[in-house]
Design an enzyme around this catalytic site. Sequence first.
Site, short mmCIF file in Angstrom:
data_model
loop_
_atom_site.label_atom_id
_atom_site.label_comp_id
_atom_site.label_asym_id
_atom_site.label_seq_id
_atom_site.Cartn_x
_atom_site.Cartn_y
_atom_site.Cartn_z
CB THR A 52 -0.89 0.00 1.26
OG1 THR A 52 -1.76 -1.12 1.20
CG2 THR A 52 -1.72 1.28 1.35
CB THR A 55 6.80 3.32 -2.78
OG1 THR A 55 7.05 4.52 -2.04
CG2 THR A 55 8.07 2.87 -3.47
CG ASP A 109 4.00 -2.38 1.37
OD1 ASP A 109 3.78 -1.31 0.75
OD2 ASP A 109 3.31 -2.75 2.34
CG ASP A 112 5.66 5.02 6.82
OD1 ASP A 112 5.30 5.73 5.87
OD2 ASP A 112 4.92 4.18 7.36
CE LYS A 122 4.66 -2.04 5.17
NZ LYS A 122 4.50 -0.96 4.21
NE ARG A 124 5.87 7.66 10.25
CZ ARG A 124 7.18 7.76 10.05
NH1 ARG A 124 7.63 8.20 8.88
NH2 ARG A 124 8.03 7.42 11.00
N GLY A 125 0.28 5.21 6.51
CA GLY A 125 -0.93 5.27 5.67
C GLY A 125 -2.09 4.53 6.34
CD GLU A 131 1.21 -1.81 4.74
OE1 GLU A 131 1.17 -1.09 3.72
OE2 GLU A 131 1.73 -1.43 5.80
O1 LIG Z 1 0.19 2.25 5.84
C1 LIG Z 1 0.92 2.53 4.91
C2 LIG Z 1 2.02 1.69 4.46
O2 LIG Z 1 2.74 1.09 5.50
C3 LIG Z 1 2.97 2.30 3.44
O3 LIG Z 1 3.67 1.24 2.87
C4 LIG Z 1 3.97 3.27 3.99
O4 LIG Z 1 3.30 4.29 4.69
C5 LIG Z 1 4.84 3.89 2.87
O5 LIG Z 1 4.04 4.61 2.01
P1 LIG Z 1 4.64 5.51 0.83
O6 LIG Z 1 5.27 4.58 -0.14
O7 LIG Z 1 3.45 6.25 0.29
O8 LIG Z 1 5.63 6.44 1.47
#
Ligand SMILES: O=C[C@H](O)[C@H](O)[C@H](O)COP(=O)(O)O
Length: 262
Positions: A52, A55, A109, A112, A122, A124-125, A131
């Site tokens: 998620t 990235t 995946d 963060d 991980k 922050r989304g 996950e």
């Molecule tokens: O809950 C969110 C996930 O752990 C994401 O993989 C993580 O926040 C990284 O997201 P991004 O690739 O948007 O920085």
Amino acid sequence: MAVAPPPHFFFFTTMPPPPPTAVSPTQDDLKRMAAHRAVDYVKSGMVLGLGTGSTAVHAIRRIGDLLRRGELSSIVGIPTSKQTEEQATEAGIPLSDLECHPSVDLAIDGVDEVDPHMNLVKGRGGSLLREKMIEGTCERFVVIVDESKLVDCIGGSRLAMPVEVIPFCCNYTLERLQRLFVDLGCTAELRIEKGKPFETDNGNYIVNLYFERDIGDLNDASDRILRLPGVVEHGMFLGMATTLIVAGKLGVTVKEKLELAS
Ligand SMILES: O=C[C@H](O)[C@H](O)[C@H](O)COP(=O)(O)O
């Protein structure tokens, strides 16, 4: 405080930087480069954990492209969030879940934060629980990052360490989480969005922990958090990553756990 072992059980492979261009790559370009390199690990017939975030979505789109072009076939994706489910459906990836496909070959995946031992933050989304369920069961877990995600020690960035909690008496759980790490100057905050608690795909809330000092023994911190009733899961992914792909301005670096590489 326990001292983590040196990361001598890893080795690096590097790819040459892209040819010089007038424009240097954006952060999103770097995310895409890391994601596309990770998709090289995908083989036809695999069951894939689909991550998620901004990235991981590049990997999802790439897998969709390869399926459309016939370069991959018989892929089954296990999405780690509702958002990923939508993106993967749009990309044309057939989907399933852990109940129908309990053996996951490979997960890709973003994260963060990642430390030199490949421990991760991980969530922050808000997707950390699904996950962790999916990435914790896979044969190979490929982490993809742009170089801004590299940290010396996780939690050391002073940014949020998310913990998923049940909504029932969440402020009580929040207080207890904060008290657990009072010696680290921990502050706990309920994640609020649009004036109300942010709700995860599982109907739970997120408490963000902010540490003034380094966490130290991560496994001990993990155990203490998970022992609290009301906590569902936290965003420290310890010892789970098997491959780390970092895209930076000088190119793409791949770091493997030695036992996988041999
Ligand atoms: O809950 C969110 C996930 O752990 C994401 O993989 C993580 O926040 C990284 O997201 P991004 O690739 O948007 O920085």
